[in-house]
Design a protein around this motif. Structure first.
Motif, short mmCIF file in Angstrom:
data_model
loop_
_atom_site.label_atom_id
_atom_site.label_comp_id
_atom_site.label_asym_id
_atom_site.label_seq_id
_atom_site.Cartn_x
_atom_site.Cartn_y
_atom_site.Cartn_z
N PRO A 362 -93.65 35.37 27.59
CA PRO A 362 -94.04 36.78 27.47
C PRO A 362 -94.23 37.17 26.01
O PRO A 362 -93.63 36.57 25.11
CB PRO A 362 -92.86 37.55 28.07
N THR A 363 -95.07 38.17 25.81
CA THR A 363 -95.21 38.70 24.46
C THR A 363 -94.14 39.78 24.24
O THR A 363 -93.29 40.00 25.11
CB THR A 363 -96.63 39.24 24.23
N VAL A 364 -94.15 40.40 23.09
CA VAL A 364 -93.07 41.35 22.77
C VAL A 364 -93.64 42.69 22.34
O VAL A 364 -94.69 42.76 21.70
CB VAL A 364 -92.22 40.86 21.59
N SER A 365 -92.91 43.72 22.62
CA SER A 365 -93.18 45.00 21.97
C SER A 365 -92.41 44.96 20.66
O SER A 365 -91.55 44.10 20.45
CB SER A 365 -92.68 46.14 22.85
N LEU A 366 -92.71 45.91 19.77
CA LEU A 366 -91.99 45.94 18.50
C LEU A 366 -90.49 46.08 18.74
O LEU A 366 -89.67 45.49 18.04
CB LEU A 366 -92.48 47.11 17.64
N HIS A 367 -90.14 46.85 19.74
CA HIS A 367 -88.71 47.02 20.02
C HIS A 367 -88.08 45.70 20.44
O HIS A 367 -86.97 45.37 20.03
CB HIS A 367 -88.52 48.07 21.11
N GLU A 368 -88.80 44.94 21.24
CA GLU A 368 -88.25 43.65 21.68
C GLU A 368 -88.14 42.67 20.52
O GLU A 368 -87.27 41.81 20.51
CB GLU A 368 -89.11 43.06 22.80
N VAL A 369 -89.04 42.80 19.53
CA VAL A 369 -88.93 41.94 18.35
C VAL A 369 -87.55 42.13 17.73
O VAL A 369 -86.90 41.17 17.31
CB VAL A 369 -90.03 42.28 17.33
N GLU A 370 -87.09 43.37 17.73
CA GLU A 370 -85.79 43.66 17.12
C GLU A 370 -84.64 43.00 17.87
O GLU A 370 -83.53 42.93 17.35
CB GLU A 370 -85.56 45.18 17.05
N THR A 371 -84.89 42.57 19.09
CA THR A 371 -83.82 41.93 19.86
C THR A 371 -83.87 40.41 19.78
O THR A 371 -83.03 39.74 20.37
CB THR A 371 -83.90 42.34 21.35
#
Ligand code: SF4
Ligand code: SF4
Ligand code: SF4
Ligand code: SF4
Ligand code: FES
Lengths: 913, 171
Positions: A362-371
């Motif tokens: 899956p790709t990431v949202s910016l918020h998910e990048v932070e996780t």
């Protein structure tokens, strides 16, 4: 969930948060300064005191700072306890001892957290008579103004700038009641996120310099929900307009995308809308060769005839909305529609889309990048191409060190303590790039090489993680000694992230990143794959399909087309000069629809004025495939309209029908959704134009909007009704109910008693969490779990040097490489001059004496005179030039070129060959 | 019959009462300075425009008849680029004057503002700005504001200490 008692009433709150967050999430008004939902607690301002009681029998209680106290089950607190109320009023009185009380000339006034908190605590009278402390201000560059006398020493600025965003040129100076927040000396703030100081500082110390020249209070701004158009991340924004002019851009909260912040390109790029390069009238080429303004009907008739008579093709744009590109595609027919990028760029966009849809990661949202807890950056200098992605990666770099904090049972939001525990530990970030990037300071290991070798690194890591992934032959030792530990760390991480992007112009790199991510997924990791995107709708353009510009040129060459309709695109930026000239000479008629004058509009036979993002609505697909809607902030100037609307009128003018097939925005969205399965959810992104709250539209103007009966009185005293907006449920007026609008239509944040941005707390399910009815926007693509290895089997041969030649690679610049923001005055002042960067050894070998020497670069048939910059970080045999900056726009880089010392005299930066 | 005679008698008596009618415009009544009539913009003692374009008057105005645009000079002094009052809408409530933190906007005892055309009731800054201080004397907002302007640097305002030397080590 826990139960706490506030004023003896039980409330359910989430475990693990602090008392201040709990109270604010429950809707209580607790004043605070130093706590920030993204920057967390430090306990510096002492403003958030509440009474905490030991049990029902305890009547005295203890005053505690709510932002540093974790909630506990059964906790009993009081916010209204007289002692707490008194304490808070005195604290603010201390904080204000030296405050100049000059709100009338303070740009924060009317949306000031300090004003709100002062009113909330009831401190109304300044009692001290002593002279006030003063400070000298600094010139912090074109974006941020500085007025230190207004500081209340909350430390938010330093904690955001240095701790959160990693800035190094800012700090706290002095001591006791003279502490000073600024730089060691005057100078432009170096951080890409400096503009956020304007929003983060609860007072008027840091204010928006671009706004100052045409200052408007928040209560007078006409605002609407919008999306940043200056890179592919699609950060949510709230632009504000007054008197028909765009005046500023603030961040719009989206917990999945940009959260609370924006980068400076996104915040200050807006002034292109007010630029004197704006096209405000239809223009038609006259007999004498000039382009003269004409009436709309005349221009439409001309274009209508040209479309009818000629064999027309349409060229769309990755920076135009889905609707605009779709309308163009319908107008000229799918087989005559081209997506407006060079073959190289369009192949990359397609590869990105393909990798995100076809693979299992899956790709990431910016918020998910932070996780994510381990990151490999493959070839992308994210702080220059997709700045907010860099900020998110910086947060990701804290995740592994924070595990130690959790182990010690310290809440992560106790920011100062957490940072004391983690010290300068940084989680695993690995950077493979052609030269230095702005994130290098975070990197555990750095590998610098030519694009092909970077792709090989990605493929090698994939193979090291999963032996079934294709192997890379002849990997040199230094590459292996980078790839091996990276593979080991990524394998050990919980959520590894691979980041790449289009900036190096290499499809192989995109594939290599995908291989690495897919290998991790196959190895059972919860891996993520992220690609930056160059333009705000790059992915949307790729989803719509259509050929590239080389194919368009072919069609013209073969004589199957002779009329070109170009929408929101400067072809000169997407094709080399020779091709551009050839295209213009082959086309009998060139029609350009755009908002800024540029090379293509200057050469067109007819120019139609298009609305900018601030004057139109549309849908953009960001780098993760998230569809997001933006709305008008101000009505377009008289002769200007949305590009999709021009297409509808051209439909009629070219005799395709009696009326436009898309009379309004909802109609074109519906048509788009019915034609493309992938866009079927686009109409549901936001309520339709018919949406009403208690029978009313949602006002773009706040209920305190001033000057309604004087605004236009210099033209007419008859007070014309506000312009109608048939395309959305938003109105250009103050109408509306006090109810909270659906999240996709929130035009501004305001709540009674909360005039500042902190009113946002009232719009969220919990502070820092999603908006009440969910964050707007929806990701349109999903990964495909593959039973088999989906790997790319690209064979990339190692980078081979060529004698006497350099591989010229593009280096992107946050200011300058993106054309729209570069037309904004404050951003333009920071754009680099054209240069060529070489590393010292290469320069010496080529007989170049040193920096600033003039050289001639021969590249793709052109000779360019440039001055040299020495960059010791650049990989051998590479030369770097600024991407998208004249004279390099339109060149497909990387490309081989030769460099020779320039003869004396001659023009610098000229494009002549 | 009797009531008719009484009425006639009373009318006759009124002929000897004191007269209140003022022979306007030959004769004018005294209006106190606090009278709420035509609005002006004043200047401070040094002759600078007092208005700092803070928009408070515009926000306070219940009929929304004030529109202005802020700008600033090269020294950072804020002032209105344009300032417009639509007097055909103004209700002379005086809220603008109440709201003004600089005493710039003041109502005056002049009410003679008739026009044949409504556009004549729209006053621009050049129509509003007077040369004097108006009814409030000796106030200069910039002397108590944090910002520095031409001829007033940091620490040179009223009740201000000289700027902190952040590199100094003395307490
Ligand atoms: S400058 Fe602003 S953010 Fe920084 S300490 Fe002062 S008041 Fe707080
Ligand atoms: S990161 Fe990109 S989308 Fe976000 S504000 Fe900056 S330029 Fe705009
Ligand atoms: S007197 Fe009242 S109505 Fe007239 S401009 Fe002032 S606030 Fe507005
Ligand atoms: S309130 Fe006073 S200082 Fe502010 S804009 Fe109005 S006239 Fe100017
Ligand atoms: S917000 Fe709690 S001490 Fe500042």
């Amino acid at each position: 969930m826990l139960t706490i008692y506030i004023h003896n009433e039980p409330y359910r709150v989430k475990a693990g948060i602090n008392l201040l967050e709990a109270c604010l999430s429950l809707g209580f008004n607790v004043p605070y300064f130093c706590w920030h939902p993204a920057i967390k607690s430090v306990g510096a301002c002492r403003q958030c005191a509440v009474k905490v009681f030991k049990g029902p029998e305890d009547t005295r209680g203890t005053l505690l700072m709510s932002c540093v106290v974790p909630v506990a089950d059964g906790m009993r607190i009081s916010i209204d306890d007289p002692e707490a109320v008194h304490f808070r009023a005195r604290v603010i009185e201390w904080l204000m001892l030296n405050h100049p009380h000059d709100c009338p000339v303070c740009d924060e006034g009317g949306e000031c957290h300090l004003q709100d908190m002062t009113v909330m605590t009831g401190h109304v009278q300044r009692r001290t008579r002593f002279p006030k402390r003063t400070h000298v201000n600094q010139d912090l560059g074109p974006f941020v103004a500085h007025e230190m006398n207004r500081c209340i020493q909350c430390y938010r600025c330093q904690r955001f700038y240095c701790d959160y965003a990693g800035g190094r040129d800012f700090g706290v100076f002095g001591w006791h009641d003279g502490v000073y927040f600024g730089r060691a000396q005057s100078g432009t703030l170096q951080s890409e996120f400096a503009g956020n100081l304007v929003e983060v500082c609860p007072t008027g110390v840091f204010t928006d310099k671009s706004l100052a020249q045409h200052y408007t209070r928040k209560w007078d701004l006409t605002t609407g929900p919008s999306i940043c158009v200056h890179c592919g991340l699609g950060c949510n924004t709230i632009p504000g307009a007054r008197y028909g002019q765009l005046r500023r851009v603030y961040s719009r909260f989206n917990s999945q995308v940009n959260g609370y912040f924006l980068c400076d390109r996104g915040r200050y790029g807006y002034e292109f809308v007010n630029s004197d390069r704006r096209i405000l009238q239809p223009r038609l080429r006259q007999e004498d060769g000039s382009l003269a303004p004409v009436a709309k009907a005349q221009a439409l008739a001309f274009v209508g005839q040209a479309l009818q008579r000629g064999k027309a093709i349409g060229i769309g744009s990755p920076r135009a909305s889905l609707e605009t590109n779709f309308a163009l595609r319908k107008l000229v027919g799918a087989e005559h529609y081209f997506q407006g990028e060079s073959a190289q760029k369009s192949a990359i966009s397609e590869a990105i889309l393909d990798c995100l849809q076809r693979g299992p990661t899956p790709t990431v949202s910016l918020h998910e990048v932070e996780t994510c807890d381990a990151v490999l950056l493959l070839g992308e200098d994210v702080l220059n191409t997709a700045p907010m992605l860099g900020l998110a990666i910086r947060q990701a770099s804290r995740n592994q060190p924070l595990e130690e904090v959790a182990r010690l049972n310290v809440p992560f939001w106790l920011d100062l303590v957490a940072r004391l525990i983690t010290q300068d530990q940084i989680g695993p970030i690995f950077i493979a790039a052609t030269g230095a990037t702005r994130l290098d300071g975070l990197a555990r290991q750095i590998y610098r090489a030519a694009p092909d070798d970077l792709a090989r690194i990605g493929l090698a890591i994939a193979h090291l993680v999963d032996p079934t992934a294709p192997e890379v032959s002849r990997l040199p030792d230094d590459a292996f000694s980078f790839a091996h530990p990276v593979a080991e760390v990524l394998k050990a991480a919980k959520r590894p992230l691979i980041v790449s992007g289009p900036s190096l112009g290499s499809v192989e790199l995109i594939h290599a990143a995908a291989n690495a991510a897919w290998a991790l997924t196959r190895a059972g990791k919860d891996a993520r794959l992220c690609y930056a995107a160059e333009s705000c709708n790059s992915l949307g353009a790729a989803m719509l399909g259509g050929g590239d510009l080389t194919a368009a040129l072919e069609l013209l060459r073969s004589g199957q087309a002779d009329t070109v309709l170009i929408v929101e695109n400067d072809l000169r930026r997407h094709m080399p000069e020779n091709d551009f000239e050839e295209l213009l000479s082959l086309a009998r008629c060139v029609i350009a629809v755009d908002h800024l004058e540029q090379a293509t509009t200057q050469r067109a036979h007819c120019v139609l004025p298009a609305a900018t993002f601030a004057e139109a609505e549309g849908t953009l697909i960001n780098n993760e495939g998230r569809a997001q809607r933006f709305y008008k902030v101000l009505p377009p100037p008289a002769a200007v309209q949305e590009s999709w609307r021009w297409m509808g009128e051209l439909w009629v003018a070219s005799g395709r029908g009696e009326a436009s097939p898309w009379p309004n925005f909802d109609a074109i969205v519906a048509a788009l959704a019915s034609e493309f399965a992938i866009f079927k959810d686009v109409p549901a992104l936001a309520p339709p134009a018919s949406f009403r709250q208690v029978g009313q539209k949602i006002g773009r103007q706040p209920h305190r909007y001033s000057g309604r009966t004087a605004e236009t009185a210099d033209q007419t005293v008859f007070e014309p009704p506000p312009p109608e907006d048939a395309d959305s449920a938003l109105a250009f007026s103050m109408e509306g109910t006090p109810l909270e609008p659906p999240s996709a239509l929130i035009p501004r944040y305001w709540a009674p008693g909360w005039n500042s941005l902190a009113a946002l707390n009232k719009f969220q399910i919990e502070v820092g969490g999603p908006l009440h009815d969910g964050d707007p926007g929806q990701r349109l693509i999903a990964p495909k779990p593959y039973p088999q290895s989906p790997y790319f089997k690209d064979f990339v041969s190692p980078f081979a040097r060529r004698p006497q030649q350099f591989l010229v690679v593009p280096h992107h610049h946050i200011y300058g490489s993106e054309p729209l923001s570069a037309a904004s005055a404050p951003v333009a002042s920071l754009c680099p001059k054209p240069y060529i960067a070489l590393n010292g050894a290469d320069a010496a070998a080529a007989g170049i004496a040193g920096a600033d020497q003039e050289v001639v670069l021969s590249l793709a048939g052109a000779s360019l005179r440039l001055s040299v910059i020495l960059d010791s970080t650049l990989a051998a045999s590479l030369a770097a030039v600024p991407a998208g900056i004249a004279p390099f726009e339109g060149l497909d880089l990387p490309a081989w070129g030769t460099i020779a010392a320039a003869p004396a005299g001659g023009q610098r930066g000229g494009g002549g060959s | 019959m009797f009531t008719a005679i009484r009425t006639l008698f009373q009318v006759f008596l009124h002929g000897f009462r004191r007269r209140y009618t003022v022979q306007y415009p030959e004769q004018r009544r005294y209006l106190p300075p606090r009278w709420r009539g035509r609005i002006i913009l004043s200047r401070d003692k040094k002759g600078n425009e007092r208005c700092v374009a803070c928009y408070l008057c515009a926000a306070a105005c219940p009929v929304g008849c004030i529109a202005l645009g802020a700008t600033q000079d090269e020294h950072g002094r804020r002032y209105p680029e344009f300032f417009r009052i639509n007097f055909s809408r103004c209700i002379f409530c005086g809220y603008c004057e109440e709201a003004c933190p600089t005493y710039a906007i003041q109502l005056t005892p002049d009410y003679e503002m008739s026009e044949y055309q409504r556009p004549g009731m729209v006053y621009e800054k050049e129509d509003l700005l007077i040369d004097g201080e108006g009814k409030y004397k000796d106030y200069d907002f910039y002397q108590v504001a944090a910002v520095s302007i031409k001829d007033k640097g940091k620490g040179q305002g009223l009740n201000e200490r000289p700027p902190v030397d952040v590199r100094g080590l003395l307490p």
